[in-house]
Design an enzyme around this catalytic site. Structure first.
Site, mmCIF file in Angstrom:
data_model
loop_
_atom_site.group_PDB
_atom_site.id
_atom_site.type_symbol
_atom_site.label_atom_id
_atom_site.label_comp_id
_atom_site.label_asym_id
_atom_site.label_seq_id
_atom_site.Cartn_x
_atom_site.Cartn_y
_atom_site.Cartn_z
ATOM 1 N N ILE A 280 0.902 -1.153 0.000
ATOM 2 C CA ILE A 280 0.000 0.000 0.000
ATOM 3 C C ILE A 280 0.941 1.203 0.000
ATOM 4 O O ILE A 280 1.569 1.516 0.998
ATOM 5 C CB ILE A 280 -0.927 0.020 1.236
ATOM 6 C CG1 ILE A 280 -1.831 -1.219 1.224
ATOM 7 C CG2 ILE A 280 -1.773 1.298 1.250
ATOM 8 C CD1 ILE A 280 -2.848 -1.267 2.362
ATOM 9 N N PRO A 281 1.085 1.846 -1.150
ATOM 10 C CA PRO A 281 2.254 2.717 -1.367
ATOM 11 C C PRO A 281 2.139 4.096 -0.715
ATOM 12 O O PRO A 281 2.049 5.116 -1.407
ATOM 13 C CB PRO A 281 2.342 2.810 -2.895
ATOM 14 C CG PRO A 281 0.926 2.642 -3.349
ATOM 15 C CD PRO A 281 0.238 1.741 -2.360
ATOM 16 N N CYS A 282 2.197 4.137 0.601
ATOM 17 C CA CYS A 282 2.129 5.433 1.291
ATOM 18 C C CYS A 282 3.369 6.277 0.973
ATOM 19 O O CYS A 282 3.357 7.489 1.149
ATOM 20 C CB CYS A 282 1.940 5.242 2.797
ATOM 21 S SG CYS A 282 3.189 4.210 3.558
ATOM 22 N N HIS A 283 4.421 5.623 0.461
ATOM 23 C CA HIS A 283 5.630 6.395 0.103
ATOM 24 C C HIS A 283 5.401 7.269 -1.135
ATOM 25 O O HIS A 283 6.209 8.127 -1.445
ATOM 26 C CB HIS A 283 6.808 5.442 -0.140
ATOM 27 C CG HIS A 283 6.576 4.445 -1.240
ATOM 28 N ND1 HIS A 283 5.894 3.260 -1.043
ATOM 29 C CD2 HIS A 283 6.897 4.464 -2.560
ATOM 30 C CE1 HIS A 283 5.836 2.587 -2.191
ATOM 31 N NE2 HIS A 283 6.429 3.305 -3.131
#
Ligand SMILES: [Zn+2]
Length: 344
Positions: free
Chosen positions: A308-311
């Site tokens: 889950i690409p919070c970056h």
């Protein structure tokens, strides 16, 4: 954090007993007043109690002796010295009685001083060596082998006494398996139950005990070291991702949370590989353009890093913003996805 760093730096005696710090590179934990040379701040992890440091896999420093107390009776000091001398030794209630010690007294004393019974204390000490190896990225099998646990099942048993019920005995019969993967950004800890992946974090991000406690509560099931088909798949997908060969993960994900949090995390999954969004844009996508701060908070609470690409969420001006795993890692992931892999 800054205050604890300062207290360590000047060896402020006022903080003795109020917190402890562990040094990731050595696996040792100390009092703030320890006379040893101070480690680099980025290698330090803080703990409110000696117990927390112990069950996170740290062993007590031989110089500042963080387990010793001024008001400790001599028999307790002797017991601790014995366990420290050989953490693999097992001292039973019968052994205690042979030395003229009442097991109930030992139990009460250790509960009061360390928040766990003497038996739990020795178990935690035995496990700490294993945790430390896992923290450094060893596979469970290697760690178990090197620590002298005769079998996996012995390790599982000891582990579950610290972290929860062993599998098969829980109410719903499911459990969350925890595996550790090596990555160019350091060891990752991943968790999955039969439905899917529920945890992926850098293993130094928070202390293991807290990570597992959260997962255990969230899914009402025990957390045990091991693997399942979802974790096997995630391992392969992560290897491909870090090789620049995978743009979209296909492992099933579990991310329980509030409605708002789930909306934010679902929007994160919509941000394409190689692109970024600002917190403002994300708030707009969630349908609440004013909720920029709340969106930022939900972003930070993402439990499944990378997948889950919070970056991929950055500040409006193009600066990186924050990242739970540290900004160097965020930059690395963004560079990787832009096809310009950087060296750490
Ligand atoms: Zn020390």
């Amino acid at each position: 954090m800054a205050e604890m760093e300062r207290a360590c730096l000047v060896r402020d005696a006022a903080y003795d007993g109020l917190f402890f710090f562990g040094v990731r590179t050595t696996g040792v934990f100390c009092r703030p007043t320890c006379p040893a040379r101070k480690p680099l701040p980025e290698n330090v992890e803080y703990f409110p109690t000696a117990r927390a440091a112990l069950v996170s896999g740290y062993r007590p420093c031989k110089r500042c002796r963080p387990l010793e107390k001024d008001d400790q009776p001599p028999w307790a000091s002797e017991l601790i010295a014995e366990v420290e001398g050989d953490p693999s030794s097992k001292i039973s209630d019968a052994d205690l009685r042979k030395r003229g010690l009442d097991p109930a007294t030992a139990r009460r004393h250790f509960l009061r001083q360390y928040g766990m019974t003497f038996q739990a204390f020795t178990r935690a000490r035995r496990l700490s060596g294993v945790f430390n190896q896992i923290r450094q990225g060893s596979a469970i099998d290697d760690a178990v082998f090197e620590s002298g646990y005769e079998s996996h099942s012995g390790f599982r048993d000891a582990f579950s006494k610290v972290f929860g019920e062993p599998p098969g005995r829980s109410r719903n019969g499911d459990c969350v398996y925890i595996s550790w993967f090596r990555s160019p950004l350091g060891p990752l800890v991943a968790g999955a139950n039969a439905q899917g992946i529920c945890l992926l974090e850098f293993s130094d991000r928070r202390m293991l005990e807290a990570q597992f406690a959260t997962v255990r509560q969230r899914f009402c099931s025990p957390v045990v070291p091991g693997s399942n088909a979802h974790l096997e798949k995630l391992k392969v997908e992560l290897e491909n991702y870090f090789a620049g060969a995978l743009r979209k993960f296909s492992v099933p994900l579990l991310y329980p949370g509030t409605d708002f949090q789930r909306r934010v995390w679902e929007q994160l999954l919509e941000i394409p590989y190689g692109e970024t969004r600002s917190y403002q844009e994300l708030a707009g996508a969630v349908g609440d353009p004013k909720a920029v701060r709340a969106v930022g908070r939900a972003n930070g609470l993402n439990r499944i890093a990378i997948v889950i690409p919070c970056h991929r969420v950055i500040n409006k001006g193009g600066e990186l913003g924050g990242y739970g795993g540290g900004l160097r890692r965020k930059q690395f992931l963004l560079d990787l996805e832009r096809g310009q892999g950087s060296m750490l």
